[in-house]
Scaffold this motif. Structure first.
Motif, short mmCIF file in Angstrom:
data_model
loop_
_atom_site.label_atom_id
_atom_site.label_comp_id
_atom_site.label_asym_id
_atom_site.label_seq_id
_atom_site.Cartn_x
_atom_site.Cartn_y
_atom_site.Cartn_z
N ILE A 103 -14.68 -10.73 -25.75
CA ILE A 103 -14.28 -9.70 -24.79
C ILE A 103 -13.69 -10.45 -23.60
O ILE A 103 -14.39 -11.20 -22.92
CB ILE A 103 -15.46 -8.81 -24.38
CG1 ILE A 103 -16.01 -8.11 -25.62
CG2 ILE A 103 -15.02 -7.80 -23.32
CD1 ILE A 103 -17.21 -7.26 -25.36
N ALA A 104 -12.41 -10.23 -23.38
CA ALA A 104 -11.69 -10.99 -22.37
C ALA A 104 -11.62 -10.22 -21.05
O ALA A 104 -10.55 -9.89 -20.56
CB ALA A 104 -10.30 -11.35 -22.87
N LEU B 76 -15.03 -13.34 -17.70
CA LEU B 76 -14.91 -12.41 -16.58
C LEU B 76 -13.44 -12.13 -16.26
O LEU B 76 -12.60 -13.02 -16.30
CB LEU B 76 -15.59 -12.97 -15.34
CG LEU B 76 -17.10 -13.16 -15.41
CD1 LEU B 76 -17.61 -13.81 -14.14
CD2 LEU B 76 -17.81 -11.85 -15.65
N GLY B 77 -13.16 -10.87 -15.95
CA GLY B 77 -11.82 -10.48 -15.52
C GLY B 77 -11.83 -10.16 -14.03
O GLY B 77 -12.87 -10.21 -13.37
N ASN B 78 -10.68 -9.82 -13.50
CA ASN B 78 -10.59 -9.58 -12.06
C ASN B 78 -11.47 -8.41 -11.61
O ASN B 78 -12.07 -8.44 -10.54
CB ASN B 78 -9.14 -9.37 -11.62
CG ASN B 78 -8.51 -8.14 -12.24
OD1 ASN B 78 -8.59 -7.92 -13.44
ND2 ASN B 78 -7.85 -7.33 -11.42
N HIS B 79 -11.61 -7.38 -12.42
CA HIS B 79 -12.46 -6.25 -12.05
C HIS B 79 -13.94 -6.64 -12.03
O HIS B 79 -14.73 -6.07 -11.29
CB HIS B 79 -12.26 -5.06 -13.00
CG HIS B 79 -10.98 -4.33 -12.76
ND1 HIS B 79 -10.92 -3.16 -12.04
CD2 HIS B 79 -9.72 -4.63 -13.12
CE1 HIS B 79 -9.66 -2.75 -11.98
NE2 HIS B 79 -8.92 -3.64 -12.62
N ASN C 57 -19.41 -8.86 -7.53
CA ASN C 57 -20.11 -10.15 -7.53
C ASN C 57 -20.33 -10.68 -8.94
O ASN C 57 -21.17 -10.18 -9.68
CB ASN C 57 -21.45 -10.08 -6.79
CG ASN C 57 -21.26 -9.76 -5.33
OD1 ASN C 57 -20.37 -10.31 -4.70
ND2 ASN C 57 -22.07 -8.87 -4.80
N SER C 58 -19.60 -11.69 -9.29
CA SER C 58 -19.62 -12.23 -10.64
C SER C 58 -21.00 -12.73 -11.07
O SER C 58 -21.32 -12.70 -12.25
CB SER C 58 -18.60 -13.36 -10.76
OG SER C 58 -18.87 -14.39 -9.83
N TRP C 59 -21.85 -13.14 -10.14
CA TRP C 59 -23.18 -13.64 -10.52
C TRP C 59 -24.00 -12.52 -11.17
O TRP C 59 -24.83 -12.77 -12.02
CB TRP C 59 -23.92 -14.25 -9.34
CG TRP C 59 -24.21 -13.30 -8.22
CD1 TRP C 59 -23.42 -13.03 -7.14
CD2 TRP C 59 -25.36 -12.46 -8.08
NE1 TRP C 59 -23.99 -12.07 -6.34
CE2 TRP C 59 -25.19 -11.71 -6.89
CE3 TRP C 59 -26.51 -12.27 -8.83
CZ2 TRP C 59 -26.15 -10.79 -6.44
CZ3 TRP C 59 -27.45 -11.35 -8.38
CH2 TRP C 59 -27.26 -10.62 -7.20
N ARG C 60 -23.76 -11.27 -10.79
CA ARG C 60 -24.48 -10.15 -11.43
C ARG C 60 -24.10 -10.02 -12.90
O ARG C 60 -24.93 -9.70 -13.74
CB ARG C 60 -24.16 -8.84 -10.71
CG ARG C 60 -24.72 -8.78 -9.32
CD ARG C 60 -24.39 -7.44 -8.71
NE ARG C 60 -24.77 -7.44 -7.32
CZ ARG C 60 -24.81 -6.35 -6.59
NH1 ARG C 60 -24.50 -5.18 -7.12
NH2 ARG C 60 -25.16 -6.40 -5.33
N TYR C 61 -22.84 -10.29 -13.21
CA TYR C 61 -22.40 -10.24 -14.60
C TYR C 61 -23.02 -11.39 -15.40
O TYR C 61 -23.38 -11.22 -16.55
CB TYR C 61 -20.88 -10.30 -14.68
CG TYR C 61 -20.25 -9.00 -14.25
CD1 TYR C 61 -19.96 -8.02 -15.18
CD2 TYR C 61 -19.97 -8.73 -12.91
CE1 TYR C 61 -19.39 -6.82 -14.81
CE2 TYR C 61 -19.41 -7.54 -12.53
CZ TYR C 61 -19.12 -6.58 -13.47
OH TYR C 61 -18.58 -5.39 -13.09
#
Length: 92
Positions: A38-39, A70-73, A78-82
């Protein structure tokens, strides 16, 4: 190795409602593949959308390997949550 690639799901966006994505997942669940990539941009704005999407995704593919970029959305909330969420949905 067979790879299935999917990007820009944008869960919960106007054009990608739950019924539409479920219909798509039913179609691809019959495919033979070893890895799903999943890109990015599975959510539109919030990590809660990501959790919902991955719960449903794991119902269709409980034991499949899934790679996620991870994508821009995804960075908007906060990317750390992902990163934490990805660990939660990794196959056991």
């Amino acid at each position: 190795m067979k790879i299935l690639h999917w990007s820009d799901v944008h869960w919960n966006c106007d054009h990608n409602s739950a019924p539409r994505i479920n219909k798509f997942l039913k179609k691809i669940s019959s495919l033979e593949f070893d890895l799903l990539i999943i890109a990015g941009d599975s959510a539109t704005r919030h990590v809660s959308e990501f959790h919902t999407f991955f719960k449903i995704l794991r119902q269709y593919f409980p034991d499949k390997k899934i790679a996620y970029v991870l994508g821009n959305h995804d960075y908007w909330d906060n990317s750390w949550r992902y990163s934490l969420a990805l660990k939660k949905y990794a196959p056991k």
